[in-house]
Design a protein around this motif. Structure first.
Motif, PDB file in Angstrom:
ATOM      1  N   ASP A 191       0.825  -1.208   0.000  1.00 32.02           N
ATOM      2  CA  ASP A 191       0.000   0.000   0.000  1.00 32.02           C
ATOM      3  C   ASP A 191       0.861   1.261   0.000  1.00 32.02           C
ATOM      4  OD1 ASP A 191      -2.232  -1.589  -0.003  1.00 32.02           O
ATOM      5  OD2 ASP A 191      -2.726  -1.274   2.117  1.00 32.02           O
ATOM      6  N   ALA A 192       1.935   1.242   0.783  1.00 36.69           N
ATOM      7  CA  ALA A 192       2.832   2.405   0.824  1.00 36.69           C
ATOM      8  C   ALA A 192       3.484   2.626  -0.535  1.00 36.69           C
ATOM      9  CB  ALA A 192       3.902   2.197   1.898  1.00 36.69           C
ATOM     10  N   ARG A 193       3.897   1.534  -1.154  1.00 35.21           N
ATOM     11  CA  ARG A 193       4.535   1.646  -2.472  1.00 35.21           C
ATOM     12  C   ARG A 193       3.578   2.247  -3.489  1.00 35.21           C
ATOM     13  NH1 ARG A 193       6.368  -0.155  -7.341  1.00 35.21           N
ATOM     14  NH2 ARG A 193       8.648  -0.323  -7.477  1.00 35.21           N
ATOM     15  N   PHE A 194       2.341   1.748  -3.491  1.00 39.29           N
ATOM     16  CA  PHE A 194       1.374   2.270  -4.457  1.00 39.29           C
ATOM     17  C   PHE A 194       1.035   3.729  -4.172  1.00 39.29           C
ATOM     18  CE2 PHE A 194      -2.904   3.319  -5.811  1.00 39.29           C
ATOM     19  CZ  PHE A 194      -2.782   3.080  -7.171  1.00 39.29           C
ATOM     20  N   ALA A 195       0.949   4.092  -2.905  1.00 36.22           N
ATOM     21  CA  ALA A 195       0.602   5.474  -2.561  1.00 36.22           C
ATOM     22  C   ALA A 195       1.604   6.453  -3.153  1.00 36.22           C
ATOM     23  CB  ALA A 195       0.537   5.637  -1.042  1.00 36.22           C
ATOM     24  N   PHE A 196       2.884   6.039  -3.222  1.00 35.82           N
ATOM     25  CA  PHE A 196       3.863   6.937  -3.851  1.00 35.82           C
ATOM     26  C   PHE A 196       3.942   6.711  -5.360  1.00 35.82           C
ATOM     27  CE2 PHE A 196       8.032   7.974  -5.548  1.00 35.82           C
ATOM     28  CZ  PHE A 196       7.974   9.355  -5.361  1.00 35.82           C
ATOM     29  N   HIS A 197       4.328   5.497  -5.789  1.00 34.93           N
ATOM     30  CA  HIS A 197       4.564   5.251  -7.215  1.00 34.93           C
ATOM     31  C   HIS A 197       3.294   5.368  -8.045  1.00 34.93           C
ATOM     32  CE1 HIS A 197       8.777   4.073  -6.873  1.00 34.93           C
ATOM     33  NE2 HIS A 197       8.465   3.346  -5.812  1.00 34.93           N
ATOM     34  N   GLY A 198       2.156   4.985  -7.464  1.00 33.18           N
ATOM     35  CA  GLY A 198       0.908   5.050  -8.207  1.00 33.18           C
ATOM     36  C   GLY A 198       0.221   6.399  -8.092  1.00 33.18           C
ATOM     37  N   THR A 199      -0.105   6.792  -6.866  1.00 31.72           N
ATOM     38  CA  THR A 199      -0.913   7.998  -6.674  1.00 31.72           C
ATOM     39  C   THR A 199      -0.085   9.285  -6.767  1.00 31.72           C
ATOM     40  OG1 THR A 199      -2.412   6.740  -5.265  1.00 31.72           O
ATOM     41  CG2 THR A 199      -2.568   9.137  -5.162  1.00 31.72           C
ATOM     42  N   ALA A 200       0.969   9.395  -5.976  1.00 32.20           N
ATOM     43  CA  ALA A 200       1.742  10.648  -5.959  1.00 32.20           C
ATOM     44  C   ALA A 200       2.404  10.915  -7.305  1.00 32.20           C
ATOM     45  CB  ALA A 200       2.788  10.601  -4.849  1.00 32.20           C
ATOM     46  N   LEU A 201       3.046   9.894  -7.865  1.00 35.53           N
ATOM     47  CA  LEU A 201       3.776  10.093  -9.121  1.00 35.53           C
ATOM     48  C   LEU A 201       2.851  10.209 -10.322  1.00 35.53           C
ATOM     49  CD1 LEU A 201       6.989   7.853  -9.196  1.00 35.53           C
ATOM     50  CD2 LEU A 201       6.858  10.335  -9.376  1.00 35.53           C
ATOM     51  N   ASN A 202       1.843   9.345 -10.407  1.00 32.13           N
ATOM     52  CA  ASN A 202       1.054   9.247 -11.635  1.00 32.13           C
ATOM     53  C   ASN A 202      -0.415   9.617 -11.488  1.00 32.13           C
ATOM     54  OD1 ASN A 202       3.043   8.220 -13.604  1.00 32.13           O
ATOM     55  ND2 ASN A 202       3.200   6.504 -12.169  1.00 32.13           N
ATOM     56  N   GLY A 203      -0.850   9.921 -10.267  1.00 32.74           N
ATOM     57  CA  GLY A 203      -2.227  10.353 -10.090  1.00 32.74           C
ATOM     58  C   GLY A 203      -3.243   9.235 -10.100  1.00 32.74           C
ATOM     59  N   THR A 204      -2.794   7.980 -10.044  1.00 31.18           N
ATOM     60  CA  THR A 204      -3.718   6.851 -10.048  1.00 31.18           C
ATOM     61  C   THR A 204      -4.354   6.720  -8.666  1.00 31.18           C
ATOM     62  OG1 THR A 204      -2.202   5.757 -11.582  1.00 31.18           O
ATOM     63  CG2 THR A 204      -3.974   4.414 -10.650  1.00 31.18           C
ATOM     64  N   PRO A 205      -5.671   6.841  -8.558  1.00 27.57           N
ATOM     65  CA  PRO A 205      -6.277   6.903  -7.228  1.00 27.57           C
ATOM     66  C   PRO A 205      -6.421   5.552  -6.539  1.00 27.57           C
ATOM     67  CG  PRO A 205      -7.971   7.136  -8.896  1.00 27.57           C
ATOM     68  CD  PRO A 205      -6.660   7.104  -9.621  1.00 27.57           C
ATOM     69  N   GLN A 206      -6.443   4.483  -7.329  1.00 28.13           N
ATOM     70  CA  GLN A 206      -6.754   3.175  -6.748  1.00 28.13           C
ATOM     71  C   GLN A 206      -5.870   2.096  -7.360  1.00 28.13           C
ATOM     72  OE1 GLN A 206     -10.962   2.322  -6.801  1.00 28.13           O
ATOM     73  NE2 GLN A 206     -10.661   0.121  -6.651  1.00 28.13           N
ATOM     74  N   GLN A 207      -5.351   1.235  -6.510  1.00 25.42           N
ATOM     75  CA  GLN A 207      -4.509   0.135  -6.980  1.00 25.42           C
ATOM     76  C   GLN A 207      -5.386  -0.905  -7.700  1.00 25.42           C
ATOM     77  OE1 GLN A 207      -0.620  -2.159  -5.262  1.00 25.42           O
ATOM     78  NE2 GLN A 207      -2.187  -1.580  -3.801  1.00 25.42           N
TER      79      GLN A 207
END
Length: 541
Positions: A191-207
């Motif tokens: 979850d921590a990884r996705f919160a940065f690489h997914g949401t913070a970097l790319n704006g993806t709200p949900q894994q």
């Protein structure tokens, strides 16, 4: 080295040079001696996508804060002492690595990448790293010849190994090991990884759902085994036959376009025609399937499976060294929606999965399919003749086969196309990088023009037929345009403008502005927004 730099290829055809390992290795045909393979050593070591994320201000400064907080969070989850202090020092080290990195434009310049080094050169030209120990650990201790793609960066990173504190390097390596393993560790890590690489970097709200991530991992680990099943179940032989015929027609049309070039000398034309004549095409799937019997997979060991799969793939690539070049190997999976040109082998590859709508539709007429998959086929042919591909001769060797005047004319057209695309702004004040995307834009212009010629030839004089209110030319250009429909979140698109050698899809669709046939097809007139004066329309090939 730790693992192979994955030969990921973006739609359409660009090697992904990114690796978070300190250095990446890519085993491929030697571009200076195409009868053998060579290990390509490339820059790495960054947790964020590119040097600009460490060195620019604005939103990048905020991302750096979020990245530092993520590093600290991962270290804290792992029970590492002083996570905040170590995160600060790790980010400072990565910033120094970023300062040593080559830019995207430099990295995509083939001439700057063709640096043949011996093992002795690594120690002499890039001191600081214990190269002997490093290469032994990477199963490359006996390898004498390398191609070093970004020599200043390799030297700069190596220097940091000697000058930065050992304890900081240990913390840096520990963090990156945890970051890579996070998808297979307890949920808090993932979850921590996705919160940065997914949401913070790319704006993806949900894994994405867990099963989808498992499918992605399986594709990465045993992709051709899955591809074999995909082809058996989902790839129609009639589709392959129709696509093979289109490829033959488009290759023939490209050869005719070379003949018709008024600005090119007979000497250069002969070499270009030889290159076209030597093209080979892989359509759908490879002739032989990869053997995964040596890979150990355990039901109760996701992290171990991922590590063993990565090592298996690394060893498979290293094993190519010293052996004859395998011209049948695919760097893409059949289930990948993509295509590629392999300039080192003068070869095109079209995976089965791209032969579906919107690129290919068995129910559509030839006009639509020539505009869509035909333009993709033309695009890949043209990559052999873009600003990078044109540097390789008909044998795949990096060799200047141009006369000086012809090359000057070709480069002038490229300059005009770079300026055209640099005028496009996805966001106010933020432009497409026409120089970074030049190779893809050349391939789009030449590929679309070639596909149009091939479609006209395929009619064999038959009268044009209007279908559903659209003329054949209109259907051709609509087929091209709808292939580039796309959606992107703002953060992801902003990142792509910095790192992707492809222009965003909505601007690739505007390639039509350079084709004379587009104007009468839709009655485009001077004064209208997309109109280009005839002398401003870029003709390449």
């Amino acid at each position: 080295l730790g693992g192979t730099l994955r030969a990921d290829v973006d739609l359409l055809n660009a090697t992904n040079f990114y690796t978070d390992r300190l250095f990446g290795v890519w085993v491929s045909v030697d571009l200076l001696q195409p009868d053998r393979t060579a290990p390509y050593l490339v820059q790495g070591g960054l947790g964020m996508p590119d040097r600009d994320f460490y060195l620019q201000g604005g939103r990048m400064a905020e991302l750096r804060k979020q990245y530092q907080a993520y590093i600290a969070q991962v270290l804290q989850l792992a029970g590492v002492a002083d996570p905040a202090g170590k995160a600060q020092r790790i980010l400072a080290l990565e910033t120094r690595i970023a300062q040593a990195h080559a830019t995207q434009e430099e990295t995509n310049d083939v001439a700057k990448g063709a640096n043949a080094w011996t093992q002795a050169d690594l120690s002499a030209k890039a001191p600081g790293m214990d190269w002997s120990a490093f290469l032994d650990g990477a199963s490359l201790g006996g390898q004498q010849d390398f191609i070093v793609w970004q020599p200043k960066a390799v030297a700069g990173i190596s220097r940091l190994v000697a000058t930065e504190p050992l304890e900081v390097w240990k913390d840096y390596l520990a963090f990156h090991a945890l970051d890579r393993a996070a998808p297979y560790l307890p949920k808090a890590f993932a979850d921590a990884r996705f919160a940065f690489h997914g949401t913070a970097l790319n704006g993806t709200p949900q894994q994405s759902e867990r099963w989808k991530r498992a499918v992605d991992d399986s594709n990465h680990a045993v992709g051709e085994a899955i591809g074999k099943l995909y082809v058996e179940r989902h790839f129609d032989p009639a589709t392959k036959a129709r696509a093979d015929e289109m490829a033959r027609n488009i290759i023939a049309a490209f050869a005719k376009r070379i003949d018709a070039l008024a600005w090119m000398s007979p000497q250069t034309k002969a070499r270009a025609k030889a290159k076209v004549a030597g093209l080979t095409v892989g359509m759908g799937y490879p002739d032989t399937w990869r053997d995964y019997s040596g890979l150990e997979v355990k039901r109760d060991d996701a992290l171990g499976n991922a590590a063993r799969a990565e090592l298996f793939e690394y060893q498979r690539n290293i094993a190519k060294l010293g052996k004859p070049v395998d011209h049948t190997e695919w760097a893409m999976l059949p289930q990948t929606i993509n295509a590629m040109n392999v300039p080192l082998e003068n070869r095109l590859v079209f995976p089965a999965a791209i032969l579906q709508p919107p690129f290919f539709d068995g129910a559509a007429d030839d006009a639509v399919n020539y505009g869509a998959i035909g333009a993709v086929i033309g695009h890949e042919i043209s990559h052999g003749f873009d600003n990078a591909g044109a540097l390789f001769d008909e044998t795949g060797k990096l060799d200047n086969w141009w006369t000086a005047d012809d090359l000057k004319q070709f480069n002038a057209a490229g300059d005009a196309l770079a300026a055209q695309f640099s005028s496009y702004q996805p966001f106010p004040g933020v432009s497409v990088n026409g120089r970074l995307t030049l190779g893809e834009n050349i391939a789009d212009v030449a590929g679309l023009a070639t596909a149009y010629d091939a479609y006209q030839l395929s009619l064999q004089g038959k009268p044009a037929q209007t279908l559903e209110g659209f003329t054949p030319d209109q259907r051709f250009f609509l087929g091209f345009a709808q292939a580039w429909r796309s959606k992107a979140r703002e953060q992801a698109l902003r990142n792509a403008l910095l790192t992707n050698v492809h222009a965003p899809g909505q601007f690739r669709a505007l390639t039509v502005r350079n084709l004379d046939a587009w104007y009468p097809a839709f009655d485009v007139k001077e004064g209208q927004k997309l109109y280009l004066a005839p002398d401003k329309r870029v003709k390449v090939w």
